[in-house]
Design a protein around this motif. Structure first.
Motif, PDB file in Angstrom:
ATOM      1  N   ILE A  30      20.465  12.513  27.084  1.00 50.42           N
ATOM      2  CA  ILE A  30      19.104  12.788  26.381  1.00 50.42           C
ATOM      3  C   ILE A  30      18.230  11.596  26.353  1.00 50.42           C
ATOM      4  O   ILE A  30      17.027  11.594  26.871  1.00 50.42           O
ATOM      5  CB  ILE A  30      19.180  13.098  25.017  1.00 50.42           C
ATOM      6  CG1 ILE A  30      20.002  14.401  24.807  1.00 50.42           C
ATOM      7  CG2 ILE A  30      17.787  13.328  24.272  1.00 50.42           C
ATOM      8  CD1 ILE A  30      20.385  14.828  23.472  1.00 50.42           C
TER       9      ILE A  30
ATOM     10  N   PHE B 294      16.661  11.260  30.039  1.00 45.69           N
ATOM     11  CA  PHE B 294      15.629  12.340  30.275  1.00 45.69           C
ATOM     12  C   PHE B 294      14.340  11.765  29.484  1.00 45.69           C
ATOM     13  O   PHE B 294      13.381  11.944  30.023  1.00 45.69           O
ATOM     14  CB  PHE B 294      16.125  13.851  29.760  1.00 45.69           C
ATOM     15  CG  PHE B 294      16.655  14.382  30.731  1.00 45.69           C
ATOM     16  CD1 PHE B 294      15.910  14.966  31.822  1.00 45.69           C
ATOM     17  CD2 PHE B 294      17.915  14.992  30.462  1.00 45.69           C
ATOM     18  CE1 PHE B 294      16.461  15.659  32.747  1.00 45.69           C
ATOM     19  CE2 PHE B 294      18.559  15.659  31.635  1.00 45.69           C
ATOM     20  CZ  PHE B 294      17.717  16.044  32.739  1.00 45.69           C
ATOM     21  N   ALA B 295      14.655  11.399  28.166  1.00 44.19           N
ATOM     22  CA  ALA B 295      13.436  11.044  27.405  1.00 44.19           C
ATOM     23  C   ALA B 295      12.703   9.850  28.191  1.00 44.19           C
ATOM     24  O   ALA B 295      11.637   9.881  28.407  1.00 44.19           O
ATOM     25  CB  ALA B 295      13.777  10.793  26.064  1.00 44.19           C
TER      26      ALA B 295
ATOM     27  N   TYR C 210      25.000  13.839  35.238  1.00 47.62           N
ATOM     28  CA  TYR C 210      23.805  14.612  35.379  1.00 47.62           C
ATOM     29  C   TYR C 210      23.982  15.129  36.937  1.00 47.62           C
ATOM     30  O   TYR C 210      23.643  16.415  37.396  1.00 47.62           O
ATOM     31  CB  TYR C 210      22.642  13.928  35.231  1.00 47.62           C
ATOM     32  CG  TYR C 210      21.407  14.892  35.497  1.00 47.62           C
ATOM     33  CD1 TYR C 210      21.112  16.174  34.647  1.00 47.62           C
ATOM     34  CD2 TYR C 210      20.453  14.565  36.231  1.00 47.62           C
ATOM     35  CE1 TYR C 210      20.206  16.882  35.022  1.00 47.62           C
ATOM     36  CE2 TYR C 210      19.409  15.392  36.702  1.00 47.62           C
ATOM     37  CZ  TYR C 210      19.201  16.571  35.830  1.00 47.62           C
ATOM     38  OH  TYR C 210      18.310  17.281  36.077  1.00 47.62           O
TER      39      TYR C 210
ATOM     40  N   PHE D 249      28.694  17.471  29.329  1.00 50.33           N
ATOM     41  CA  PHE D 249      27.237  17.282  28.712  1.00 50.33           C
ATOM     42  C   PHE D 249      27.857  16.834  26.983  1.00 50.33           C
ATOM     43  O   PHE D 249      27.339  16.052  26.586  1.00 50.33           O
ATOM     44  CB  PHE D 249      26.793  18.644  28.388  1.00 50.33           C
ATOM     45  CG  PHE D 249      25.548  18.582  27.458  1.00 50.33           C
ATOM     46  CD1 PHE D 249      24.403  17.742  27.759  1.00 50.33           C
ATOM     47  CD2 PHE D 249      25.460  19.164  26.167  1.00 50.33           C
ATOM     48  CE1 PHE D 249      23.231  17.552  26.643  1.00 50.33           C
ATOM     49  CE2 PHE D 249      24.572  18.875  25.352  1.00 50.33           C
ATOM     50  CZ  PHE D 249      23.449  18.274  25.508  1.00 50.33           C
ATOM     51  N   LEU D 250      28.789  17.554  26.618  1.00 47.32           N
ATOM     52  CA  LEU D 250      29.297  17.224  25.041  1.00 47.32           C
ATOM     53  C   LEU D 250      29.596  15.706  24.899  1.00 47.32           C
ATOM     54  O   LEU D 250      29.162  15.116  24.294  1.00 47.32           O
ATOM     55  CB  LEU D 250      30.376  18.375  24.812  1.00 47.32           C
ATOM     56  CG  LEU D 250      29.861  19.682  24.359  1.00 47.32           C
ATOM     57  CD1 LEU D 250      30.940  20.384  23.851  1.00 47.32           C
ATOM     58  CD2 LEU D 250      28.510  19.734  23.391  1.00 47.32           C
TER      59      LEU D 250
ATOM     60  N   GLN E 142      26.180  13.523  25.705  1.00 48.36           N
ATOM     61  CA  GLN E 142      25.008  14.158  25.097  1.00 48.36           C
ATOM     62  C   GLN E 142      23.858  13.103  24.879  1.00 48.36           C
ATOM     63  O   GLN E 142      22.734  13.175  25.421  1.00 48.36           O
ATOM     64  CB  GLN E 142      25.293  14.865  23.736  1.00 48.36           C
ATOM     65  CG  GLN E 142      24.373  15.841  23.372  1.00 48.36           C
ATOM     66  CD  GLN E 142      24.720  16.604  22.217  1.00 48.36           C
ATOM     67  OE1 GLN E 142      26.083  16.338  21.568  1.00 48.36           O
ATOM     68  NE2 GLN E 142      23.891  17.372  21.596  1.00 48.36           N
TER      69      GLN E 142
ATOM     70  N   PRO F  20      30.806  21.726  33.245  1.00 46.68           N
ATOM     71  CA  PRO F  20      29.369  21.036  32.841  1.00 46.68           C
ATOM     72  C   PRO F  20      29.087  21.150  31.316  1.00 46.68           C
ATOM     73  O   PRO F  20      28.730  20.079  30.775  1.00 46.68           O
ATOM     74  CB  PRO F  20      28.322  22.117  33.217  1.00 46.68           C
ATOM     75  CG  PRO F  20      29.005  22.759  34.452  1.00 46.68           C
ATOM     76  CD  PRO F  20      30.388  22.907  34.159  1.00 46.68           C
ATOM     77  N   SER F  21      29.703  21.863  30.600  1.00 44.91           N
ATOM     78  CA  SER F  21      29.332  22.004  29.031  1.00 44.91           C
ATOM     79  C   SER F  21      30.303  20.800  28.444  1.00 44.91           C
ATOM     80  O   SER F  21      29.749  20.317  27.676  1.00 44.91           O
ATOM     81  CB  SER F  21      29.996  23.073  28.748  1.00 44.91           C
ATOM     82  OG  SER F  21      29.314  24.243  29.197  1.00 44.91           O
TER      83      SER F  21
END
Lengths: 303, 276
Positions: B266, B269-270, B201, B258-259, B262, B254-255
């Motif tokens: 999440i 963040f959550a 991140y 992220f994959l 993932q 970045p993509s």
């Protein structure tokens, strides 16, 4: 703040011994934060009280002169208004779109994982790339938006260089970029929804809409609130896409605080005026901040 | 399957198709434009996909220094990530595990610092860097990026520390480990996935930073991707092909990252957002 000393849970037993390691563990972080946030903020506030002359290092104390200049400048009030329109538009768009998107993706469906991953790319890609992409999208002759309009028999306009459409155009682009984050947060929230409650409502004959309205939304409300606060702050302070797409123009029609501050400080090289505008934007952020802390404290995330 | 069920499934797929159309079409168009010839790009109502695929745009972008920018961005982003993780893993452990006076205040100030617009901090930090003679050098960017990367990393890591049961650590202490040994041998291995997610991140946010980069860097050979693509490739006016090639290249790392991460991102963040 005092109640944090109260011992709680299994680690409480060790509380007495852990006071001294804590300070050493925190030292690098605290030193960086003081050096990079607290000191610059204080220094910035002082700078906002000075007037400097072009190409000279002499900054003269001027009291609140810069603030007075700003508050009497119609452009400043335009920036305040645009900042609110931009933030409200992007945040509302992301929340509505994000909730609908999350409802769609929350159903078990073939290819769900792939859909979720692909949908997320706009958020993770650099704002510069997204800004460049949307600048071309909006090109009246070669852009995809114009092409689609021609396809349906409409004529296209140069959305980004028209004062009446530029703000709407950057808002749509920012909604495209930011919504995937909202979808993911809301998906995480929907996964915590108690299915017993929704099932019970369904069995009692509630319509799909009523189930969502009265059984799902109340349960995801805390997630929605924190997500809303997150994206409100991010959007209010977001520089990249507007800078790339319009640089605040045409005629300040998309000028928001970050681009305005940047233009004053590094375009006109007036550090005093630029930091004064920045400090004034902090007032707005301060209100959001208060809501943020209140919400997190209420959810117990600070314990 | 009854008619209602078929209708429901159909509606659901329709929803997904609309959703994907909105999010994926611009992305697909960016990539496809990067492979088009100038003739096809500069045609009103031109085709969505190139009829003749060409690498010309990528050659132009790399000739304008895209490779160098990619290397510069990597150096800056990796350095920032390493330093922030090092600082944040210690302080995050402290605010997650230890109980001391002012803990809550530190947590709150970490969030507060995230709310301060970078546009407020940029002038004073610029002046500090000028005084330290660090302008136009990578360390100035790495140091400036710590303003946002450390607090975010502390919050992210906290959720992973909280997911490790304190009993495991207590057991190690009872077995004679010092606090430091228990931390290094028991806690750290358990949060390696969290460290990876947090690191990714931070890397991604630094990778795309624009404002500090265009302000601090003045030598074109030192430009990071966002700065270089804007100031250099974008300046070739409307060479849309090269610009889309550059936009595609800078979006790939970045993509992909992220994959890979993932799920953990999440959950980071959550929990940073208070979702349990």
């Amino acid at each position: 703040m005092q109640q944090s000393v109260t011992a709680r849970g299994p680690i409480g037993a060790r509380a007495r011994h852990s006071r001294s390691p804590a300070i050493w563990l925190l030292l690098p972080t605290l030193v960086s934060m003081v050096g990079l946030v607290v000191y610059p903020l204080a220094r910035g506030f002082y700078t906002s009280l000075t007037t400097s002359f072009f190409l000279s290092n002499q900054a003269v104390f001027a009291g609140f002169k810069n603030y007075a200049i700003l508050l009497h400048n119609p452009v400043f009030w335009m920036v305040v208004w645009h900042g609110l329109v931009w933030t409200a538009g992007v945040v509302l768009g992301q929340l509505i779109f994000g909730f609908v998107g999350a409802l769609i993706l929350n159903q078990p469906i073939w290819g769900q994982a792939i859909f979720q991953s692909v949908t997320f790319i706009p958020w993770i890609m650099p704002g510069v790339a997204a800004g460049l992409l949307w600048s071309l999208m909006y090109d009246p002759t070669f852009g995809l938006v114009g092409n689609l309009q021609h396809f349906w028999g409409f004529s296209s306009i140069a959305y980004l260089s028209n004062v009446h459409t530029s703000m709407a155009a950057v808002v749509v682009a920012a909604i495209w970029k930011g919504t995937p984050f909202t979808i993911l947060m809301m998906l995480a929230g929907l996964q915590t929804v108690d299915t017993a409650v929704t099932e019970a409502a369904r069995i009692d004959g509630a319509s799909w809409f009523k189930v969502i309205r009265h059984a799902v939304i109340p349960q995801v409300a805390p997630v929605v609130r924190t997500t809303a606060l997150f994206i409100t702050v991010w959007t209010f302070n977001y520089f990249d896409m507007i800078y790339v797409m319009t640089n605040g123009g045409p005629v300040n029609s998309t000028q928001i605080f970050p681009t305005y501050v940047y233009q004053l400080a590094f375009g006109q090289l007036d550090y005093g005026l630029g930091t004064a505008a920045g400090i004034l934007s902090l007032v707005v952020v301060g209100i959001i901040a208060a809501l943020f802390i209140f919400e997190l404290a209420r959810q117990g995330a600070l314990d | 399957m009854g008619a209602a069920a078929i209708l429901k499934k159909g509606g659901q797929y329709l929803g997904i198709i609309l959703l994907l159309a909105f999010f994926v079409t611009p992305l697909a168009w960016m990539v496809s434009t990067s492979f088009k010839s100038a003739a096809e790009i500069y045609t009103a109502n031109g085709p969505f996909f190139p009829t003749h695929w060409t690498l010309k745009n990528y050659q132009v972008a790399f000739a304008a220094g895209l490779g160098r920018m990619f290397v510069n961005s990597t150096i800056v982003a990796v350095s920032t990530t390493v330093v922030s993780l090092l600082f944040a893993v210690l302080s995050s452990y402290a605010v997650s595990r230890l109980i001391f006076r002012g803990r809550r205040m530190i947590l709150v100030s970490m969030i507060l610092s995230q709310l301060i617009p970078l546009s407020v901090l940029i002038v004073p930090i610029y002046q500090i860097m000028a005084r330290l003679n660090l302008l136009d050098q990578f360390p100035s960017l790495v140091i400036a990026y710590l303003t946002f990367s450390i607090p975010v990393a502390v919050w992210f890591l906290r959720s992973f520390f909280l997911s490790v049961s304190p009993e495991i650590e207590e057991a190690a202490r009872v077995d004679g480990c010092s606090l430091f040994q228990a931390f290094m041998r028991v806690v750290i291995p358990l949060i390696v996935p969290g460290l990876a997610a947090t690191g990714i991140y931070v890397f991604v946010t630094v990778w795309q930073e624009l404002m500090f980069a265009i302000t601090f860097l003045t030598t074109p050979a030192k430009y990071t991707l966002p700065a270089g693509v804007i100031l250099f490739i974008g300046q070739h006016g409307t060479n849309y092909g090269a610009v889309m090639a550059a936009a595609t290249v800078m979006s790939i790392p970045p993509s992909v990252l992220f994959l890979l991460m993932q799920k953990r991102l999440i959950s980071g963040f959550a929990s940073a957002g208070g979702i349990k």
